[in-house]
Write a protein that holds these residues in place. Sequence first.
Motif, PDB file in Angstrom:
ATOM      1  N   UNK A 106      -3.433  17.956 -27.669  1.00 49.74           N
ATOM      2  CA  UNK A 106      -3.162  19.389 -27.644  1.00 49.74           C
ATOM      3  C   UNK A 106      -3.479  20.013 -26.304  1.00 49.74           C
ATOM      4  N   UNK A 107      -4.410  19.396 -25.575  1.00 57.77           N
ATOM      5  CA  UNK A 107      -4.823  19.983 -24.302  1.00 57.77           C
ATOM      6  C   UNK A 107      -5.000  18.890 -23.255  1.00 57.77           C
ATOM      7  N   UNK A 154       0.834  -1.205   0.000  1.00 58.07           N
ATOM      8  CA  UNK A 154       0.000   0.000   0.000  1.00 58.07           C
ATOM      9  C   UNK A 154       0.861   1.244   0.000  1.00 58.07           C
ATOM     10  N   UNK A 155       0.202   2.352  -0.177  1.00 62.73           N
ATOM     11  CA  UNK A 155       0.962   3.556  -0.462  1.00 62.73           C
ATOM     12  C   UNK A 155       0.044   4.758  -0.346  1.00 62.73           C
ATOM     13  N   UNK A 156       0.597   5.931  -0.558  1.00 66.50           N
ATOM     14  CA  UNK A 156      -0.234   7.134  -0.602  1.00 66.50           C
ATOM     15  C   UNK A 156      -0.130   7.770  -1.988  1.00 66.50           C
ATOM     16  N   UNK A 157      -1.152   8.490  -2.369  1.00 65.51           N
ATOM     17  CA  UNK A 157      -1.203   9.352  -3.566  1.00 65.51           C
ATOM     18  C   UNK A 157      -1.131   8.631  -4.916  1.00 65.51           C
ATOM     19  N   UNK A 158      -0.172   7.729  -5.083  1.00 69.79           N
ATOM     20  CA  UNK A 158      -0.097   7.014  -6.358  1.00 69.79           C
ATOM     21  C   UNK A 158       0.030   5.514  -6.098  1.00 69.79           C
ATOM     22  N   UNK A 159      -0.602   4.719  -6.985  1.00 65.05           N
ATOM     23  CA  UNK A 159      -0.579   3.270  -6.816  1.00 65.05           C
ATOM     24  C   UNK A 159      -0.914   2.601  -8.158  1.00 65.05           C
ATOM     25  N   UNK A 160      -1.401   1.402  -8.123  1.00 64.15           N
ATOM     26  CA  UNK A 160      -1.702   0.656  -9.350  1.00 64.15           C
ATOM     27  C   UNK A 160      -2.831   1.264 -10.168  1.00 64.15           C
ATOM     28  N   UNK A 161      -3.641   2.134  -9.539  1.00 63.51           N
ATOM     29  CA  UNK A 161      -4.729   2.781 -10.281  1.00 63.51           C
ATOM     30  C   UNK A 161      -4.297   4.070 -10.979  1.00 63.51           C
ATOM     31  N   UNK A 162      -3.041   4.445 -10.770  1.00 60.93           N
ATOM     32  CA  UNK A 162      -2.545   5.692 -11.353  1.00 60.93           C
ATOM     33  C   UNK A 162      -2.519   5.599 -12.882  1.00 60.93           C
ATOM     34  N   UNK A 163      -3.130   6.605 -13.508  1.00 58.20           N
ATOM     35  CA  UNK A 163      -3.100   6.715 -14.979  1.00 58.20           C
ATOM     36  C   UNK A 163      -2.392   8.027 -15.307  1.00 58.20           C
ATOM     37  N   UNK A 164      -1.158   7.890 -15.752  1.00 59.61           N
ATOM     38  CA  UNK A 164      -0.268   9.054 -15.851  1.00 59.61           C
ATOM     39  C   UNK A 164      -0.359   9.785 -17.191  1.00 59.61           C
ATOM     40  N   UNK A 165      -0.405  11.115 -17.058  1.00 59.69           N
ATOM     41  CA  UNK A 165      -0.356  12.016 -18.217  1.00 59.69           C
ATOM     42  C   UNK A 165       0.889  12.882 -18.036  1.00 59.69           C
ATOM     43  N   UNK A 166       1.650  13.086 -19.084  1.00 60.42           N
ATOM     44  CA  UNK A 166       2.853  13.924 -18.973  1.00 60.42           C
ATOM     45  C   UNK A 166       2.719  15.165 -19.853  1.00 60.42           C
ATOM     46  N   UNK A 167       2.800  16.342 -19.209  1.00 64.80           N
ATOM     47  CA  UNK A 167       2.760  17.608 -19.942  1.00 64.80           C
ATOM     48  C   UNK A 167       4.190  17.967 -20.336  1.00 64.80           C
ATOM     49  N   UNK A 168       4.393  18.191 -21.620  1.00 62.80           N
ATOM     50  CA  UNK A 168       5.745  18.438 -22.122  1.00 62.80           C
ATOM     51  C   UNK A 168       6.424  17.132 -22.504  1.00 62.80           C
ATOM     52  N   UNK A 188       1.016  19.469 -30.932  1.00 60.43           N
ATOM     53  CA  UNK A 188       1.480  18.153 -31.381  1.00 60.43           C
ATOM     54  C   UNK A 188       0.415  17.073 -31.189  1.00 60.43           C
ATOM     55  N   UNK A 189      -0.825  17.505 -30.975  1.00 59.30           N
ATOM     56  CA  UNK A 189      -1.931  16.562 -30.840  1.00 59.30           C
ATOM     57  C   UNK A 189      -2.024  15.661 -32.055  1.00 59.30           C
ATOM     58  N   UNK A 190      -2.321  14.365 -31.816  1.00 61.79           N
ATOM     59  CA  UNK A 190      -2.432  13.421 -32.920  1.00 61.79           C
ATOM     60  C   UNK A 190      -1.173  12.583 -33.099  1.00 61.79           C
ATOM     61  N   UNK A 191      -0.047  13.063 -32.573  1.00 61.98           N
ATOM     62  CA  UNK A 191       1.164  12.247 -32.630  1.00 61.98           C
ATOM     63  C   UNK A 191       1.088  11.148 -31.569  1.00 61.98           C
ATOM     64  N   UNK A 192       2.003  10.195 -31.652  1.00 57.94           N
ATOM     65  CA  UNK A 192       2.101   9.227 -30.559  1.00 57.94           C
ATOM     66  C   UNK A 192       3.521   9.276 -30.015  1.00 57.94           C
ATOM     67  N   UNK A 193       3.626   8.939 -28.719  1.00 59.86           N
ATOM     68  CA  UNK A 193       4.934   8.903 -28.070  1.00 59.86           C
ATOM     69  C   UNK A 193       5.314   7.443 -27.845  1.00 59.86           C
ATOM     70  N   UNK A 194       6.541   7.098 -28.179  1.00 59.85           N
ATOM     71  CA  UNK A 194       7.028   5.745 -27.960  1.00 59.85           C
ATOM     72  C   UNK A 194       6.193   4.697 -28.682  1.00 59.85           C
ATOM     73  N   UNK A 195       5.540   5.098 -29.752  1.00 53.29           N
ATOM     74  CA  UNK A 195       4.797   4.148 -30.574  1.00 53.29           C
ATOM     75  C   UNK A 195       3.391   3.849 -30.105  1.00 53.29           C
ATOM     76  N   UNK A 196       3.051   4.210 -28.841  1.00 50.28           N
ATOM     77  CA  UNK A 196       1.731   3.793 -28.371  1.00 50.28           C
ATOM     78  C   UNK A 196       1.008   4.824 -27.506  1.00 50.28           C
TER      79      UNK A 196
END
Lengths: 292, 382
Positions: A56-57, A1-15, A43-51
Amino acid sequence: MSILVDGNTRLLIQGITGREGSFHAERCAAYGTNLVAGVTPGKGGETFGGSVPVFNSVRAAVRETDANVALIFVPPPFAADAILESADAGVPLVVCITEGVPVRDSTFVVRYLEGKATRLIGPNCPGLISPGSKAKIGIMPGNIHTPGKVGVVSRSGTLTYEAVDQLTKAGIGQSTCVGIGGDPVSGTSFVDVLALFNDDPETEAIVLIGEIGGTKEQQAAAYIKEHVRKPVASLIVGQTAPPGRRMGHAGAVITGEAALASAKVAALEAAGCHTIPTPADIGATVSAMLGG
Amino acid sequence: MKLHEYQAKELLAGYGVPVPEAHVASSAAEAVDAAVRLGGRVVVKAQVHAGGRGKAGGVKVASEPAEAGTIAASLIGTTLVTFQTGPQGAPVHKVLVEQTVDIDRELYFSVITDGERRRPVVIVSSAGGMEIEEVARETPDRVLTEPIDPAIGLQPFQGRRLAEALELPASAVRPFVALAEACYKAFMDTDASMIEINPLVLTKDGRLLALDAKMSLDDDALFRHADAAALRDTAQEEPLEVEASEAGIAYVKLDGNVGCLVNGAGLAMATMDIVKSAGADPANFLDVGGGANEEKIATAILLMLSDASVERVLVNIFGGILRCDIAARGIVDAYAKADRRPPLVVRMLGTNADEGKQVLADSGLAIELVDTLREAAEAIAR
């Protein structure tokens, strides 16, 4: 167990398409973090790392991917805007790595976040990691961590790695390690993280790493004394720093006696914390505290 | 970035803050001229980036213009040592020649960002002319801190509350509220990290005047204040620190002889602490930052070695963003170029640590490699 982030975390990276953003996006994903989206305006519509889809927002990214944590790598002049955009899109946790954000920008951002459901960690922080659920939201080297029951909270980056390394080598695993950042104004305080660790059933002990400047450690001490029922080991660095000089971190200027290392150590000791005598004793002190 | 008193006063006056009439002088002749224009009796104040000027002999009253010239001549070109400058002192290149003021009361006024409240605060005290830290410790009831909501700014009722705490006469309340609003606006507009008016005086004829002013600006916001960046006086800073900041390196010169190069501010402070606890003295704080490359590491090493007091060097790198092999190449490169090669203790951990150690081993340099912080401190103190 943990706080704030765990297996349910779905990460978005800005930049995500920038140099730093792409480098760390790969490492977060490689550690096991569920990286679901990137955002780079234009750069909306591109993919990062192939997947990984790039949007854009933030609003579009959240709508399409249900991202629930945003990690920010945009340059200082644009960092405040990036945080506000994620908050506006309703992202519950925003982690801003960017170093050099003007204090006035941070002041406006934390004011905007008051009363909103978004928590900000940083700016100018290494991020956070929950080794047990393979969630790494930040720039820390993942391989020094090991799953366990000690929560780590710190104002520093590489010093947190030092602490984690000593813990791991002493056979002590971590529930979550949170770097709250070294700026004078930041989104999440020691007290916020201490409260979360205190309520987390899987965190059995806490390591707090502070430094000279401000009175954030005294606030932590007051909270520990009043509320925390788990053992806390604490280290304050900057004992040898001369007064009035900025030691890299904008928040680490000694102003007034409360900002001195000795005042902070005394406050934490009075709150019942186990003092870590030097930065080389983190592993040994925590080990002794846990009765190992 | 710190401003000089004369710069801060000019900036604040532009916002409507009342300041005494004054002229800046870079020579005795200019000081005489300034004193003539101000009517004869003046105060001559050394312009340095440090407090404690009065006690250090940097602020003197001249009863007539020729004396102002004599005082200016005795200050300009010297270094002033105050309790804030350290023993090396700060160079005096300019003096501020200012009209004298008949003072009724000395007050304290400042605007800073309070990291705990996470917003700007205005601090006032009826005990002006003293160190505010001392006042806060000895007589905390004489200090009032008013938090300002950045969304709406300083409100007039807050200004009146502060005026009441200062026990100002009724006629001075509105001017005080205007002064507080002007300072707050200046603070936000310029991305200041501090505006301190100490003392703010109430004159015998009932006027408020900023008799002294200290101001510093947020270095991280200078990118949007090109005009303010031009106010920087690098002569007031340690030359090595200026060079470092231009290379993007956080460097602070200290008194010892152990040069320390570390990545990350917290780990750098921790390294200094452990060096000290082992009985040695750090010559500097040096954080190469997260995204350092080979050139930056080399620059940092050479910069550190240009300080003649550095007799031994300790490198402590915890690789994260910064790879240890990159750091190792920077070290080897710098030692190849350096005109002297003090004994070197290196500790490397984290990303590519083994590759980094291999680079160091292959270099043929006499480097002591250690694994832990404790070993590093013991090796450097030996």
